[in-house]
Motif scaffolding. Structure first.
Motif, PDB file in Angstrom:
ATOM      1  N   ASP A  41       0.830  -1.208   0.000  1.00  9.58           N
ATOM      2  CA  ASP A  41       0.000   0.000   0.000  1.00  9.58           C
ATOM      3  C   ASP A  41       0.865   1.260   0.000  1.00  9.58           C
ATOM      4  N   GLU A  42       1.931   1.244   0.787  1.00  3.89           N
ATOM      5  CA  GLU A  42       2.843   2.393   0.806  1.00  3.89           C
ATOM      6  C   GLU A  42       3.492   2.585  -0.563  1.00  3.89           C
ATOM      7  N   SER A  43       3.831   1.485  -1.202  1.00  5.63           N
ATOM      8  CA  SER A  43       4.490   1.554  -2.516  1.00  5.63           C
ATOM      9  C   SER A  43       3.547   2.093  -3.585  1.00  5.63           C
ATOM     10  N   VAL A  44       2.313   1.619  -3.588  1.00  6.58           N
ATOM     11  CA  VAL A  44       1.328   2.088  -4.565  1.00  6.58           C
ATOM     12  C   VAL A  44       1.062   3.580  -4.380  1.00  6.58           C
ATOM     13  N   ALA A  45       0.896   3.999  -3.112  1.00 11.58           N
ATOM     14  CA  ALA A  45       0.619   5.408  -2.840  1.00 11.58           C
ATOM     15  C   ALA A  45       1.781   6.292  -3.300  1.00 11.58           C
ATOM     16  N   TYR A  46       3.002   5.826  -3.056  1.00  7.52           N
ATOM     17  CA  TYR A  46       4.173   6.604  -3.472  1.00  7.52           C
ATOM     18  C   TYR A  46       4.284   6.653  -4.994  1.00  7.52           C
ATOM     19  N   ALA A  47       4.071   5.497  -5.643  1.00  5.69           N
ATOM     20  CA  ALA A  47       4.189   5.441  -7.109  1.00  5.69           C
ATOM     21  C   ALA A  47       3.146   6.313  -7.793  1.00  5.69           C
TER      22      ALA A  47
ATOM     23  N   LEU B   7       5.380  -3.377  -8.621  1.00  6.51           N
ATOM     24  CA  LEU B   7       4.101  -3.389  -7.910  1.00  6.51           C
ATOM     25  C   LEU B   7       3.341  -4.688  -8.173  1.00  6.51           C
ATOM     26  N   ALA B   8       3.408  -5.162  -9.408  1.00  8.57           N
ATOM     27  CA  ALA B   8       2.728  -6.416  -9.763  1.00  8.57           C
ATOM     28  C   ALA B   8       3.312  -7.594  -8.984  1.00  8.57           C
ATOM     29  N   ASP B   9       4.635  -7.624  -8.851  1.00  5.11           N
ATOM     30  CA  ASP B   9       5.270  -8.700  -8.082  1.00  5.11           C
ATOM     31  C   ASP B   9       4.878  -8.623  -6.610  1.00  5.11           C
ATOM     32  N   GLN B  10       4.794  -7.411  -6.077  1.00  2.70           N
ATOM     33  CA  GLN B  10       4.351  -7.254  -4.695  1.00  2.70           C
ATOM     34  C   GLN B  10       2.921  -7.776  -4.523  1.00  2.70           C
TER      35      GLN B  10
END
Length: 394
Positions: free
Chosen positions: A270-276, A296-299
């Motif tokens: 969630d943190e990664s998606v929000a940052y991206a 993101l897909a791998d996550q």
């Protein structure tokens, strides 16, 4: 033979418990993650709130004062608890998990009546004292000794030895101590388990460990120097219960840790998606770049696979279909997955992901421990592989 778990909480009631826990974690704990990290402790008001919610005894049967969640419900709760600082869950993790389940599964009625209710209320914190300087993932190698005082069945015991990395030791009221009563022989491993109050003469808790991560989750060494306990301290009333109790409690705990890993991996995602979606490079959000999308897909794929595996492993445990391979497979995959997801989270954040105060930096350090406790990834592989071969040979 171990019987199947019987749920004591209806699906409707559990959904309410889950919703309350989710709200508590996201609204009360998450905003104070940096405080927990900086002070290396969970604030008293959060601890009191957790006690009031019954979180210190959510997996202890209602008969003994707990909420009575089965493992299928436990893992759903763990995935919520894993979303924020793991120190919160650590406060009551041993009461519900590896320490509490030894008493639930193997204690006498008298021992359960004495200890489980104060554990469920949070008035007593129990610690699982198994790991030693020379015996970690393999309990068969432990050297702490319990010697019977006298030659009659009513004799008391003297316990001597050193334990290491014991969770909640600095605040424990009770230690669940595994000790060798004799060398391993054809009759069994010779390992018993004892109830040792933290204030017993000869019990000494060392300085709080300084760890790479998981600030606020306290561990320490514990030494037992000729500690005297009565016959009522021998869990189950028999010497030969210890090894089985340890293995059963650890196996159940592995599914819980796997669920915890899914929860923290979801947070990293969630943190990664929000940052991206918001951080820009060259005037465009980095989430529009295909290589970032691939990360993101791998996550996302890892989190989804881990959640499905945890739920299936919990189902197999509750129905008593598989309490050996599935717990180890779930812990192996989910904790390794959480490490990969956290690493990708730092990569997606770039230089910012390496900075203190950024969630993925803390998560990156916190998840590393998940691959070590409750049995390392290497031990899980040995358990899985050896059991598959044993089954095939039979």
């Amino acid at each position: 033979m171990t019987t199947a778990e019987v749920p004591e909480v209806s699906d409707q009631d559990f959904q309410e418990i889950l919703a309350q826990t989710r709200h508590f974690v996201r609204s009360a704990v998450l905003p104070r993650e940096q405080q927990i990290l900086a002070e290396d402790r969970v604030p008293d008001d959060l601890r009191a709130h957790a006690k009031k919610m019954g979180l210190f005894g959510y997996a202890i049967p209602q008969q003994w004062g707990g909420l009575g969640l089965d493992l299928g419900q436990d893992v759903e709760l763990a995935m919520e608890l894993g979303y924020s600082s793991l120190a919160l869950r650590s406060m009551f993790g041993t009461n519900n998990g590896i320490a509490g389940q030894v008493l639930v599964g193997f204690g006498t009625d008298k021992q359960k009546a004495r200890w489980l209710e104060p554990m469920a209320s949070g008035d007593v914190v129990a610690s699982f004292a198994l790991t030693e300087p020379g015996a970690g993932s393999n309990p068969a190698g432990l050297k702490t000794k319990a010697i019977r005082d006298g030659s009659t069945d009513n004799a008391a015991w003297t316990i001597s030895g050193q334990k290491r990395f014991i969770t909640n030791a600095p605040v424990a009221d009770l230690f669940i101590v595994f000790a060798r009563t004799r060398p391993a022989d054809p009759q069994g491993p010779g390992i018993a388990v004892f109830l040792v109050p933290a204030d017993a003469a000869g019990v000494e808790v060392g300085a709080k460990d300084s760890k790479m991560g998981q600030e606020g989750a306290w561990t320490a060494d514990v030494s037992f120097d000729d500690v005297k306990v009565g016959t009522d301290a021998l869990i189950g009333g028999t010497e030969d219960i210890g090894y089985r109790a340890a293995m059963t409690s650890l196996a159940r705990g592995r599914i819980h840790i796997a669920a915890l890993a899914v929860g923290i991996a979801q947070r990293a995602l969630d943190e990664s998606v929000a940052y991206a979606a918001t951080a820009t490079q060259g005037g465009a959000p980095i989430g529009t770049f295909q290589l970032v999308q691939a990360m993101l897909a791998d996550q996302q794929t890892g989190v989804l696979a881990g959640r499905a595996l945890v739920r299936d492993a919990a189902r197999l445990w509750v129905t008593n279909q598989d309490r050996r391979v599935a717990p180890s497979a779930a812990k192996l995959f989910c904790t390794e997955m959480a490490g990969r997801v956290a690493d990708l989270g730092v990569q997606i954040h770039g230089g910012s992901g390496y900075m203190r105060g950024v969630a993925v930096e803390r998560i990156y350090r916190d998840v590393r421990l998940l691959r070590l406790y409750e049995g390392t990834s290497e031990i899980q592989r040995l358990i899985i592989g050896s059991n598959l071969v044993k089954t095939a040979r039979r």
